[in-house]
Write an enzyme that holds these catalytic residues in place. Structure first.
Site, PDB file in Angstrom:
ATOM      1  N   GLY B  40       0.828  -1.204   0.000  1.00  0.00           N
ATOM      2  CA  GLY B  40       0.000   0.000   0.000  1.00  0.00           C
ATOM      3  C   GLY B  40       0.857   1.247   0.000  1.00  0.00           C
ATOM      4  NE  ARG B 330     -17.229  13.185   9.617  1.00  0.00           N
ATOM      5  CZ  ARG B 330     -16.031  12.936   9.099  1.00  0.00           C
ATOM      6  NH1 ARG B 330     -15.512  11.724   9.187  1.00  0.00           N
ATOM      7  NH2 ARG B 330     -15.359  13.875   8.488  1.00  0.00           N
ATOM      8  CD  GLU B 425      -9.919   3.479   6.272  1.00  0.00           C
ATOM      9  OE1 GLU B 425      -9.390   4.131   5.351  1.00  0.00           O
ATOM     10  OE2 GLU B 425     -11.123   3.170   6.284  1.00  0.00           O
ATOM     11  NE  ARG B 435     -11.538   8.779   9.955  1.00  0.00           N
ATOM     12  CZ  ARG B 435     -11.808   9.898   9.287  1.00  0.00           C
ATOM     13  NH1 ARG B 435     -11.356  11.052   9.699  1.00  0.00           N
ATOM     14  NH2 ARG B 435     -12.562   9.848   8.193  1.00  0.00           N
TER      15      ARG B 435
END
Lengths: 236, 637, 260
Positions: B40, B330, B425, B435
């Site tokens: 990654g 959120r 992550e 988060r």
């Protein structure tokens, strides 16, 4: 000199050569057009101008000396301009060897799209023009300059010009077409030179555009007027 | 198994410095003798690979994209938090730490979060030095904005493309190391499995996504920086290629998977417009600063928004949460939207969406001000929907966005499998059950720039000279498994496409393990997922071959792994018989409909271990100790 | 709406491909261009045919993965829009569209609409960075950067590396991509120490990768999803000529393309 070889090995270096040589030629076509305006002052003035070109630079240069220097510079510029164009075109063609099946332009204008063929047309025209009005090889009734008693030279540029166009509309048409091509070439070329030399920055780019348009327009308009003036009998 | 987080002793503020001072070092001349396999190239992987390369390690770095610059960190819009206190508004490392722990609803480790807050400061320094063009004030100093309801302005940003600019900073540092030869970049390559030798992770099996070639790679340590697993929901704000294969394969090889049910649903995405929808696009949360959220008061009201009079509109967030109104966190905003849609009051052609209306703000502040603040977002909205948000209210709906869960790691970011490190992550470490905005970039870069480079050396130092070759039988065995699996996808020749299975799984997860969960619904999902997986293996159709670009084949492998992960998420959600952060069990709510924690029973990390196909996974606990903060109940009334 | 598509198909390892006709009936105008291709692909899989391979990832216009040439225009007819953000409502029922991969020597076709853009990475590797190893950084606010400078640098830094500039350039040139990175780094004070080594190193690498020359067509900026301005090319030319002709950089120059 390793460094100068490396600058010319890149397309950016070659573009700079093309830009500098191009700007030299721009200076020439401007001067050429401006000088030719003298034809509107009559036969004598124009022929005197032709003769006067040989005396440029006196007393530092001998008779015809500076003219030959200028011709040398122009020839070098033409060679550099065409040479770099050739190499850059080859590089571009290699970089885009495969064409799109369906091709379109997003915004490129007519001027930039015709630079390469326009350049070829201009080269052919310059050769023709030299054979026509400078050397008289392809001219129907060319009068060569003659040395008069007393050493002064008599030029018949005016007569040659008139005879070259009057009664020869096709020749005049060819001149006009070539000068339109020159206009487009100048319009893109001058602006493009600014960018290639790194001078056409965000702030000055619009100025370069306007300057290119102005020079292209003035040169083209002036040059177009000459054969038209002869055909219309204004210059006779 | 005892989960030892290896949290250093001593006062919170001194833990990291003390720990660093005692970590073992690798001799500079020896670093190049260690081979590190990095998977990654997002903020975490990119920054870690570059930093390790600079230190002199030999790094091989893999990404599935055609360039490391395309990792999905690039899509982060809002910003990155740092406790710089440049605005002189009382911010501090402790305050950022506290906000993060509280925002995570007290389900994260104090020590990790404190370290994150400490390192946030150095991240900004490093990013600026690398040429990240952060927003500036006229005096030339760095600008900040307040983000996600924070009381201080600590968010650094580069227009709406902060993630892009930070990632390009990492990518450029990485590119410099590629040129130096310390990092070998292997793009368009997917990791399909890990090789464990004598209990230690020592290698990877990869597939070249252009040629299909299966390759073996050996290393002294493996680092997974593969991002989150929101794509288990099919529709999410993640990139299409984002997948969980590497972490899922690691789990199956023995790494524990922590808190898989902690997934964040972002409230302001553009709703799906039809069955063909392939992904969801996020609209910045900042829109809620000036937009008012509403739905028709009546069910089935199909009038155009402009024709619905004020009295027949329900500004449900303002009604339910008078003090926070449209700016509730959120998870609260997302759940409330789901509720009104479930009541049949949703808007738009699909009935799945709510209005975000700027007409008041435009009337009050003028169109120019709104254009100034949100012009690019409005443009993006119009581009996608074809509607002009200056004229008609925007339609928004929540979308899966980020996964707090991930592979369990200790304080050194090492998983339960020795030699396997997990950063960004992909690990579970710092965000608890929820988060905060602008904290994901911070964590990815903290792990990659400033944590892993130290802790990895500590692991490697005593392991000098443990050479291994890819000829070891363990490599051949795993490679064989990988090849069989690939061949199976191609040989099945069933009747359904990979995407159709993925959509069905996603819908199931969205319904049963999305914003609101119940024991009953999770039970249904746990029943259905294995059936669906079985259908998949029996009836999937992958056309083409394995020796060329074949995206159906790539997707088949990823979706096959999502089935297992989806099941584990549901198990975890069922076992966590409380609500916390983004995990809302309808059985556990305050009278106001808030998440009700059960700290007596669930103040822990749940880490799951794999015990073979068909065997139930085992749930382990890591108790969370809070010595520096008081556990409180959130309230946004 | 119903469309007729002519899509470039090229098997892996084959030097030549061809346009294949596909009918795309019942296309919803709200679909993105890539979703339209998804639908075509789902049908192909059902018919047992290989789906059309095309690059894509974030599908929100920022990763730079996607990009096809639609009727001769890179990323299609809508300006400032990557293919993934192009929606079918911009086409008409009955349209017939030709879809081709990026074409340039620097971007060899891998398969169907997928090309290899590794050359862009190699241009960045040549010098598209500021050599600031982790840990080197001074306190961020110790180096003020004028707001106007930061904004200009950001304008250039927005490049997503999709390669549309190269695809659209009749010369197959990568000047806009290279110039944008040079401008981003060369405008900022942090980027000054390596500014002139950087331009020489990156330009040399760009040429080695087989990209063409710039004729100032300005086709690149017209298709750029981020509207990166072609002015930056002029800036690159200036820095390059200055570095090559006027600066005595001695051994610095060699180091520019060596270890950084």
């Amino acid at each position: 000199m390793a460094e100068s070889r490396s600058v010319l090995s890149s397309s950016l270096g070659k573009k700079a050569v093309m830009a500098v040589s191009g700007l030299i030629l721009v200076g020439f076509v401007l001067a050429h057009m401006a000088g030719n305006l003298k034809m509107y002052l009559g036969r004598e003035a124009f022929n005197h101008y032709a003769a006067g070109l040989r005396e440029l630079g006196q007393p530092f240069f001998p008779h015809g000396g500076l003219l030959w220097v200028a011709r040398g510079v122009l020839l070098a510029a033409v060679v550099a301009h065409i040479g770099s164009a050739w190499l850059l075109t080859r590089q571009a063609q290699r970089a885009r060897a495969t064409r799109y099946q369906r091709h379109a332009y997003a915004q490129a204008d007519y001027a930039v799209r015709t630079m390469r063929w326009g350049g070829v047309i201009l080269l052919l025209f310059v050769v023709y023009h030299l054979l026509h009005l400078t050397l008289g090889v392809v001219h129907p009734s060319f009068t060569h300059p003659e040395t008069l008693p007393g050493g002064t030279e008599a030029y018949h540029a005016y007569e040659n010009l008139v005879a070259g166009f009057a009664g020869h509309p096709l020749v005049a048409l060819a001149y006009m077409a070539a000068n339109l091509a020159l206009g487009f070439h100048l319009y893109h070329g001058i602006w493009s030179a600014g960018r290639s030399l790194g001078l056409g920055t965000a702030s000055s780019d619009a100025l370069w555009r306007r300057a290119a348009l102005l020079v292209a327009f003035v040169v083209t308009a002036g040059n177009l007027s000459f054969p038209i003036a002869v055909l219309c009998g204004v210059v006779k | 198994m005892i989960l030892d987080a290896k949290i250093p002793s001593g006062p919170l503020a001194e833990k990291w410095d003390n720990h660093k001072a005692h970590l073992k070092l690798v001799n500079p001349a020896n670093k190049r003798k260690f081979q590190i396999l990095m998977v990654g190239t997002g903020l975490a992987g990119g920054s870690a690979a570059a930093s390790l390369g600079e230190m002199g390690y030999n790094v091989t770095c893999f990404c599935y994209q055609d360039s490391p610059r395309r990792a999905h960190s690039i899509a982060a819009q809002g910003g990155i938090n740092a406790a710089k206190n440049y605005q002189n508004d009382g911010d501090s490392v402790f305050r950022l730490f506290y906000d993060t722990v509280k925002g995570g609803d007290f389900r994260a480790r104090e020590a990790n979060v404190y370290r994150l807050a400490q390192l946030s400061v150095s991240i900004i320094d490093q990013a600026v030095a690398a040429g990240v063009p952060f927003a500036r004030e006229y005096g030339g100093y760095l600008a900040n904005r307040s983000f996600g309801g924070a009381q201080v302005s600590r968010t650094f940003y580069a227009r709406g493309q902060t993630g892009q600019q930070l990632l390009l900073g990492c990518y450029q540092a990485l590119s410099r190391q590629v040129e130096r030869g310390t990092v070998k970049m292997v793009p368009k390559t997917e990791v399909l499995d890990l090789v464990v030798v004598d209990g230690t992770v020592r290698g990877l099996i990869t597939r070249d996504l252009r040629t299909g070639e299966i390759r073996r790679h050996v290393g002294d340590a493996v680092v997974l920086a593969t991002g989150g697993y929101s794509n288990v929901f099919y529709l999410s704000t993640n990139a299409k290629g984002c997948n969980a294969t590497a972490i899922w394969r690691a789990y199956r090889r023995g790494a524990h998977f922590a808190n898989p049910c902690f997934t964040q649903i972002h409230p302001t995405a553009i709703p799906a417009s039809g069955d063909y929808q392939s992904k969801l696009t996020l609209m910045s949360e900042s829109l809620r600063n000036d937009g008012r959220i509403w739905v028709p008061a009546k069910q089935g009201d199909h009038r155009r928004p402009g024709e619905i009079p004020e009295a027949e509109r329900d500004y449900y967030l303002e009604r339910r949460y008078p003090s926070f109104g449209n700016l509730v966190p959120r998870d609260v905003a997302s759940r409330a939207a789901k509720q009104v849609v479930d009541e049949g009051r949703g808007v738009g052609p699909t009935g799945v969406g709510v209005y975000l209306d700027f007409s008041d703000a435009i009337g009050r502040l003028g169109r120019d001000t709104i254009e100034d603040r949100y012009g690019n977002l409005f443009e993006m909205y119009e581009r996608i929907t074809g509607e002009d948000p200056y004229q008609v209210p925007m339609r928004i709906y929540p979308a899966p966005h980020y996964t707090m869960g991930g592979l369990w790691v200790d304080y050194n970011l090492m998983s339960t499998l020795p030699g396997l490190f997990v950063i960004g992550e992909a690990n579970f470490s710092d965000h608890g059950a929820n988060r905060l905005g602008a904290s994901a970039l911070m964590q990815g870069l903290a792990d990659g720039y400033f944590v892993l480079p130290y802790t990895l050396g500590h692991y490697l130092a005593p392991r000098m000279g443990q050479k291994l070759s890819t000829d070891h039988p363990a490599f051949a065995a795993v490679e064989e498994e990988v090849r069989e699996r690939q061949a199976k996808f191609l040989a099945t020749r069933g009747s359904r496409t990979v995407d159709s299975f993925h959509r069905e799984l996603g819908k199931l997860m969205w319904d049963e393990c999305g914003m609101a969960r119940t024991a009953e619904g999770l039970g249904r999902a746990l029943e259905r997922i294995p059936q669906l997986a079985e259908e998949f293996w029996r009836d999937v159709r992958v056309v083409g071959d394995g020796e060329s670009v074949n995206q159906s084949l790539e997707k088949a492998g990823r979706v096959a792994d999502f089935f297992g992960l989806a099941e584990l998420m549901c198990r975890d959600a069922l076992a966590r018989d409380e609500s916390c952060g983004c995990h809302l069990r309808l059985e556990h709510q305050t009278p106001e409909g808030e998440a009700l924690r059960r700290d007596d029973r669930f103040r822990h990390v749940a880490a799951w271990s794999y015990h073979g196909e068909g065997e139930p996974p085992v749930r382990h606990r890591e108790e969370l100790v809070f010595e520096n903060v008081e556990l409180t109940q959130r309230s946004y009334k | 709406m119903n469309l007729t598509l002519y899509i470039w198909r090229q098997a892996r390892g084959e030097a030549e491909g061809r346009l294949v006709r596909y009918d795309a009936p019942d296309i919803n105008p709200d679909m993105s261009f890539l979703e339209m291709l998804d639908v075509v692909n789902e049908r192909l899989i059902h018919q047992g045919e290989r789906p059309i391979e095309f690059e894509h990832d974030c599908r929100e216009g920022i990763c730079g993965s996607c990009g096809v040439v639609v009727d001769g225009i890179a990323h299609g007819p809508l300006p400032a829009t990557a293919t993934c953000q192009l929606h079918m409502r911009h086409f008409k029922d009955g349209d017939s569209l030709t879809i081709e991969p990026w074409r340039a020597k620097g971007f060899p076709v891998v398969q169907d609409l997928v090309v290899d853009r590794g050359a862009f990475d190699r241009i960045i590797q040549a010098g598209g960075f500021i050599s600031a190893s982790t840990g080197n950084a001074p306190e961020a606010n110790s180096l003020p950067v004028g707001k106007d400078v930061a904004e200009l640098a950001m304008d250039a830094a927005e490049c997503i590396g999709c390669g549309a500039c190269v695809a659209q350039c009749p010369n197959g040139a990568a000047h806009l991509f290279t110039a944008a990175k040079l401008a981003h780094l060369g405008l900022l004070p942090q980027g000054q120490p390596e500014r002139y080594q950087r331009v020489v190193a990156m330009v040399e690498r760009m040429e080695q990768e087989g990209f063409g020359s710039c004729s100032n067509f300005r086709e690149c900026e017209a298709v750029c999803p981020k509207q990166v301005s072609s002015h930056w090319i002029s800036r690159m030319n200036r820095d390059y000529l200055k570095a090559q002709l006027f600066l005595d950089r001695g051994p610095e120059k060699k180091r520019a393309s060596g270890p950084g």
